[in-house]
Design an enzyme around this catalytic site. Structure first.
Site, mmCIF file in Angstrom:
data_model
loop_
_atom_site.group_PDB
_atom_site.id
_atom_site.type_symbol
_atom_site.label_atom_id
_atom_site.label_comp_id
_atom_site.label_asym_id
_atom_site.label_seq_id
_atom_site.Cartn_x
_atom_site.Cartn_y
_atom_site.Cartn_z
ATOM 1 N N ALA A 80 11.778 -0.247 -5.559
ATOM 2 C CA ALA A 80 11.319 -0.982 -6.491
ATOM 3 C C ALA A 80 10.338 -1.951 -5.960
ATOM 4 O O ALA A 80 10.610 -2.695 -4.943
ATOM 5 C CB ALA A 80 12.040 -2.290 -6.875
ATOM 6 N N SER A 124 5.309 0.190 4.463
ATOM 7 C CA SER A 124 4.186 0.773 4.444
ATOM 8 C C SER A 124 3.515 1.067 5.261
ATOM 9 O O SER A 124 2.636 -0.048 6.110
ATOM 10 C CB SER A 124 3.704 -0.008 2.970
ATOM 11 O OG SER A 124 2.209 0.342 2.552
ATOM 12 N N GLU A 126 0.592 0.199 4.869
ATOM 13 C CA GLU A 126 -0.595 -0.854 5.033
ATOM 14 C C GLU A 126 -0.109 -2.547 5.793
ATOM 15 O O GLU A 126 -1.062 -2.622 6.075
ATOM 16 C CB GLU A 126 -0.697 -1.165 3.408
ATOM 17 C CG GLU A 126 -0.881 -1.180 2.359
ATOM 18 C CD GLU A 126 -2.829 -0.853 2.835
ATOM 19 O OE1 GLU A 126 -3.395 -1.437 2.472
ATOM 20 O OE2 GLU A 126 -3.064 -0.049 1.952
ATOM 21 N N TYR A 148 0.260 -8.039 -0.698
ATOM 22 C CA TYR A 148 1.347 -6.472 -0.570
ATOM 23 C C TYR A 148 1.494 -6.875 0.352
ATOM 24 O O TYR A 148 2.477 -6.027 1.130
ATOM 25 C CB TYR A 148 0.569 -5.354 -1.492
ATOM 26 C CG TYR A 148 0.944 -4.056 -1.363
ATOM 27 C CD1 TYR A 148 2.493 -4.299 -2.017
ATOM 28 C CD2 TYR A 148 1.235 -3.763 0.390
ATOM 29 C CE1 TYR A 148 3.196 -2.804 -1.914
ATOM 30 C CE2 TYR A 148 1.425 -2.102 0.063
ATOM 31 C CZ TYR A 148 2.404 -2.392 -1.071
ATOM 32 O OH TYR A 148 3.748 -0.709 -0.789
ATOM 33 N N LYS A 152 5.286 -6.583 2.502
ATOM 34 C CA LYS A 152 5.949 -5.288 2.992
ATOM 35 C C LYS A 152 6.646 -5.674 4.133
ATOM 36 O O LYS A 152 7.502 -5.019 5.296
ATOM 37 C CB LYS A 152 5.148 -4.112 3.024
ATOM 38 C CG LYS A 152 5.724 -3.871 2.090
ATOM 39 C CD LYS A 152 6.588 -2.710 1.094
ATOM 40 C CE LYS A 152 6.756 -2.453 -0.701
ATOM 41 N NZ LYS A 152 7.365 -1.788 -0.706
#
Ligand code: NAP
Length: 318
Positions: A80, A124, A126, A148, A152
């Site tokens: 999630a 991630s 990213e 984001y 993470k």
């Protein structure tokens, strides 16, 4: 029978992972947020009735503790998240709060209820952001360039820290972009395929996109969730890069889809408003550790993945 709990079970990865674990004879408990009515992915795979859906606010540790006491899972897969980089620039605080505190809450709940539960965190690529050396490996320098990615990184190091200071089994999959028919329409590859099909059916005039000279390492989601499962079957917890090992430009993807559906390149419109404030120019990873230690295999080119996705989109187009 082993029990697995999946957060984010209504998302792309959650649905494919639930399907995989059911095939492996797990009892699957899927956590959903209160207002969620997004069961399309699970319905599409025909598994909605086979999993136990439980409502849970992951920002409330007492709810998680109650659920862990009741179901006592062997494994938890935490998928999630507010997962859109683009959205995170509009909702930086909400993205950071949910993507980090939910992870703290689950890990603390495991610590309180049963430290033998194995935990998977969806990290991630990213996180690497401003890339200095390619390909990215598990020890590359972290330099996030979006809210984001920052969330993470915080969640990832929360996991690493708990693993280092306790005997808890916590593994992080550092996944590069992975796509499927179940990807949300706001994500690049799905948007390109869906909207190009609309253009070919005269339901749309053109495709509006941002900076398409960026390059990314894209893969196929149903294959990537296999790596998540494998990570929790090892003796020791660790972190693994999961990627295809090659990058491809967004322009190449658009032109490939356009050619497949007989659309002129002139119908691709660059819209400066869709550019992100900061972005990664080119990124690809090295999946040797996952291949060697997990015996995970991955042999698709992204053009083969695009062929699968285009065919599935045509078959299901409404
Ligand atoms: P996705 O399709 O966007 O699914 C996200 C899931 O998180 C959905 O089930 C969503 O529930 C849930 N969620 C979002 N906000 C929530 C909240 N506030 N409370 C409770 N649940 C919430 O994402 P995905 O592609 O499956 O990715 C799975 C995980 O991997 C995410 O953590 C993502 O950041 C990470 N990741 C993905 C990729 C990729 O390329 N796909 C790459 C690297 C890492 P609703 O259905 O109710 O909205």
């Amino acid at each position: 029978m082993k029990k697995a709990l999946i957060t984010g079970v209504t998302g792309q990865d959650g649905a494919y992972l639930a399907e995989l674990l059911l095939k492996k004879n797990y009892k699957v408990i899927g956590l959903v947020r209160g207002q969620s009515n997004n069961f399309k992915g699970l319905e599409y795979l025909g598994i909605q009735k086979e999993i136990e859906v439980v409502e849970c606010d992951l920002m409330d540790i007492s709810q998680i503790i109650q659920i862990l006491k009741l179901h006592n899972p062997n494994e938890i897969y935490n998928l999630a998240a507010q997962s859109s980089v683009y959205q995170s620039f509009n909702q930086p605080i909400g993205t950071f709060q949910f993507n980090t505190l939910s992870v703290f809450n689950i890990i603390e709940a495991i610590k309180i209820t049963n430290r033998d539960i194995k935990f998977y965190q969806a990290s991630s690529s990213e996180m690497f952001g401003r890339v200095e050396n390619l390909p990215i490996t598990e020890s590359s320098i972290i330099h996030p360039v979006s809210p984001y990615a920052i969330s993470k990184v915080a969640a990832h190091y929360t996991c690493v820290n708990y693993r280092e200071i306790s005997d808890m089994y916590i593994s992080c999959g550092i996944l590069f972009n992975h796509e499927s028919y179940l990807r949300g329409n706001n994500f690049f590859v799905k948007k390109v395929i869906h909207e190009t099909l609309e253009i070919s059916l005269k339901k749309k005039k053109n495709l509006r996109v941002g900076n398409i000279d960026l390059k990314r390492d894209f893969g196929y989601a149903p294959k990537y969730v296999e790596a998540m499962y494998l990570m929790l079957q090892q003796e020791k917890a660790s972190d693994y890069i999961i990627c295809s090992g090659q990058s491809i430009s967004l322009r190449e993807i658009i032109y490939y889809v356009f050619e497949k559906l007989n659309i002129s390149k002139d119908l691709c419109i660059i819209d400066i408003d869709l550019y992100r404030p900061t972005d990664i120019e080119d990124i690809y990873g090295n999946n040797e550790k996952a291949k060697k230690e997990l015996s995970w295999d991955y042999n698709y080119t992204f053009f083969e993945v695009l062929d699968i996705l285009i065919e599935e989109e045509i078959r299901n187009f409404k």
